[in-house]
Design an enzyme around this catalytic site. Structure first.
Site, PDB file in Angstrom:
ATOM      1  N   PHE B 203      34.684  47.519  43.139  1.00 48.32           N
ATOM      2  CA  PHE B 203      35.096  47.737  41.797  1.00 48.32           C
ATOM      3  C   PHE B 203      36.861  47.368  42.466  1.00 48.32           C
ATOM      4  O   PHE B 203      36.967  48.570  43.186  1.00 48.32           O
ATOM      5  CB  PHE B 203      34.445  48.853  41.228  1.00 48.32           C
ATOM      6  CG  PHE B 203      32.999  48.933  41.011  1.00 48.32           C
ATOM      7  CD1 PHE B 203      32.353  49.499  41.482  1.00 48.32           C
ATOM      8  CD2 PHE B 203      32.751  48.122  39.381  1.00 48.32           C
ATOM      9  CE1 PHE B 203      31.475  49.503  41.083  1.00 48.32           C
ATOM     10  CE2 PHE B 203      31.888  48.253  39.348  1.00 48.32           C
ATOM     11  CZ  PHE B 203      30.656  48.708  40.008  1.00 48.32           C
ATOM     12  N   ASP B 204      37.223  46.906  41.401  1.00 47.10           N
ATOM     13  CA  ASP B 204      38.857  46.804  41.456  1.00 47.10           C
ATOM     14  C   ASP B 204      38.602  48.703  40.658  1.00 47.10           C
ATOM     15  O   ASP B 204      37.894  48.685  39.828  1.00 47.10           O
ATOM     16  CB  ASP B 204      39.874  46.055  40.906  1.00 47.10           C
ATOM     17  CG  ASP B 204      40.928  46.113  40.655  1.00 47.10           C
ATOM     18  OD1 ASP B 204      41.455  45.460  39.195  1.00 47.10           O
ATOM     19  OD2 ASP B 204      41.897  47.168  41.285  1.00 47.10           O
TER      20      ASP B 204
END
Lengths: 263, 361
Positions: B203-204
């Protein structure tokens, strides 16, 4: 005593090819509530269905003015109380300009026979017992659905939306008489034929298949079975036991027909 | 065990719902070929994948766009015995299936599993080919929603979806607006081998797990202001972003493995891959996660360096980011990427604001 009365306000359809759809008087009218001005009954649950049926017929005739494969609506009374109110039923129907071709005045004991005599291919009621009784005697039957005002489905509200399902619970509970299996298939075939008159994306009749309890394999088989009957389903939902209420709210079918697929 | 679904369902289940569930359970339990029974949706993590993310339908899509829906449906029907080839979400789905088999081994009676739903606006007749393809690969997908042209958005809620993956960015945007975690998937340009024993999800941070509040500061006031702001508000948790609940759901399933002493062998691993730098703006992110009670297995602070090479090493089954710039970079180096169209990053990527320096934090 059963009698059939023609609605003179409506053009009678070719008996041979028309699909006779019977709707109960209790589903169409709110009895006891009279419209003060005209002394007729107010419309109830089945009214949107009649509108949708009308739309299908209109679209069929638009494509082919000589079309004989149309939906023919029969209004039937299924209890003796309504049976006695024939003139009020007829006048209410005419007042509202409803597309009802015939009236049939029957009682609890006689209505199933009337359905059979009148070659009814689909019986719609809001009474679960009536649906079950008629179904067991071989008349394809379904419960009419209450339609909610707000729906996230963007399709036109007047399209006739049919929900076909495979409901393993009902299958188990209702034992239909031998030889009665052919009628549901005949009805489905006619429905399919009507659907075929229209293209993939532009149709006033919308057929959804919902597999409530079975697996992916069931789903594949049912799609193929329906296809072999000439029914090209528009959308399909396989729930595998997931709750069906939310889907019902989204799809908003006019009625739900248990297909009784027998392997 | 607390519920995985963010909106709590009523504790007392409707009796007809229970009947439906019991009928399905009985059906699946009676099957001769042991098909794993799909979980009860109220307790499962429901992942809805579109047909074009599950399978490669590029050629068929071309027919749809150039020749219309009738020809497209006819083509699919004609070829329905030919299985489709895998699409961008395929490895992710296989990894989910693997987690499910591990969970079933440890918790045979639990409904806390991944529930994979095929959610497509394809016409039902195309469904036969899709079902045949699913059969071909032995995927455990028993729930479908083929809407015949209607937008799937209304149906996502009906199927209690936790995450929706599609190739259509409009549908994904609509889903996010309805507060359903969603992302647009992209096919990677090269194939790197992915783990078949562990689901790896990257995930960013900003505008994916967290809101875009900090990103707004970068875009409007520049990096220096951003650094100052983040240090000042280090102890104030960021607001949540669209994928936070999905991370939370993964965490709940991870804890089921930890509870059975399987931490070292956990088939789910999560990664945070952020352009923030550990020194200046990283603390706030970690503290926010901690305040939410969420764990992330590895947090990688890039301080503005490109994400592509690092993701190549991580090899996630899916990587979520809100900026197309990072998605492109990841794709080029063989990472399956999913764009989350949320927050201020969207306005800049589409070039609405003319002045656009490279996105650095």
């Amino acid at each position: 005593m059963v009698s059939v009365v023609l609605n003179t306000d409506v053009k009678q359809e070719d008996a041979g090819n028309a699909v006779v759809v019977a709707v109960t008087s209790r589903a169409l009218f709110e009895s006891g509530l009279e419209d003060d001005d005209a002394g007729v009954w107010k419309l109830s649950l089945a009214f949107p269905l009649l509108q949708a049926v009308q739309k299908v017929n209109d679209c069929l005739l638009e494509k082919n003015p000589a079309e004989s494969l149309l939906l023919d609506v029969l209004l039937i009374t299924t209890d003796s109380q309504h049976q006695k109110l024939s003139s009020l039923l007829i006048s209410s129907t005419k007042h509202h300009g409803l597309g009802v071709g015939k009236f049939c005045f029957a009682s609890e004991e006689t209505f199933v026979d009337s359905l059979l005599e009148n070659n009814v291919q689909l019986f719609l009621s809001t009474n679960k017992d009536e649906v079950q009784t008629a179904s067991q005697k071989g008349v394809p039957s379904a419960m009419l659905e209450a339609r909610k005002k707000d729906s996230s489905v963007s399709c036109q509200r007047e399209d006739l939306r049919v929900w076909l399902d495979e409901d393993l619970i009902s299958l188990r509970d209702s034992a239909s008489e031998p030889g009665s299996r052919h009628s549901p298939q005949r009805f489905l075939a006619k429905l399919g034929e009507i659907r075929q008159r229209f293209s993939v994306s532009d149709s006033p009749l919308w057929i959804s298949l919902v597999i409530l309890h079975g697996s992916r394999e069931n789903c594949g088989k049912r799609l193929k079975t329906l296809r072999s009957l000439g029914v090209s389903v528009d959308d399909v939902y396989c729930l595998a036991g997931a709750p069906s209420e939310p889907l019902l709210s989204v799809l908003q079918p006019h009625f739900r027909f248990n297909c009784c697929f027998m392997d | 065990m607390s519920e995985i679904k963010p909106e709590g369902r009523a504790a007392v289940a409707d009796s007809s719902e229970e009947q439906d569930w019991a009928a399905a359970k009985a059906f699946f339990d009676s099957l001769k070929t042991k098909v794993p029974r799909p979980p009860k949706p109220q307790f499962a993590v429901t992942i809805a994948v579109s047909s074009r993310t599950l399978f490669n339908m590029v050629a068929e899509r071309k027919i749809y766009e150039e020749e219309g829906v009738e020809k497209y449906v006819a083509f699919q029907v004609e070829h329905e015995d030919e299985p489709l080839s895998p699409g961008p979400a395929f490895p992710f789905v296989k990894a989910l299936m693997n987690v499910n088999s591990r969970l079933r081994q440890l918790y045979p009676d639990s409904e806390e599993l991944f529930d994979i739903v095929l959610m497509t606006n394809n016409h039902a007749q195309v469904g036969v080919r899709l079902i045949n393809s699913i059969n071909h690969y032995g995927l455990t997908i028993e729930r479908f929603c083929m809407t015949g042209g209607q937008s799937p958005i209304g149906y996502l809620k009906a199927y209690m979806t936790n995450l929706y993956l599609s190739k259509d960015s409009e549908k994904v945007t609509d889903a996010i607006e309805e507060e359903i975690a969603a992302a647009t998937m992209f096919m990677r340009q090269s194939e790197t081998e992915l783990s078949d024993t562990q689901l790896r999800v990257a995930f960013d941070g900003d505008a994916v797990l967290f809101s875009d509040e900090s990103e707004i500061i970068v875009k409007q006031h520049g990096l220096d202001t951003f650094f100052e702001h983040e240090k000042k508000f280090e102890n104030k948790p960021l607001a949540q972003g669209p994928l936070k609940c999905f991370l939370e759901a993964l965490g709940k399933l991870q804890r089921k493995f930890y509870a059975k002493n399987e931490r070292m062998n956990c088939p789910i691993r999560t990664f945070l891959v952020t352009a923030r730098s550990a020194a200046s703006s990283g603390a706030r992110v970690l503290k926010t996660l901690r305040s939410w009670g969420l764990e992330i297995d590895e947090a990688l602070f890039l301080a503005g360096a490109p994400k592509g090479p690092l993701l190549q090493k991580i090899k996630p089954h899916i990587f979520f980011d809100d900026q197309m710039f990072h998605i492109e970079g990841a794709k080029e180096l063989g990472t399956i990427s999913a764009h989350v169209p949320y927050g201020i990053g969207q306005k800049y990527n589409r070039g609405k604001l003319i002045e656009e320096p490279a996105e650095k934090k």
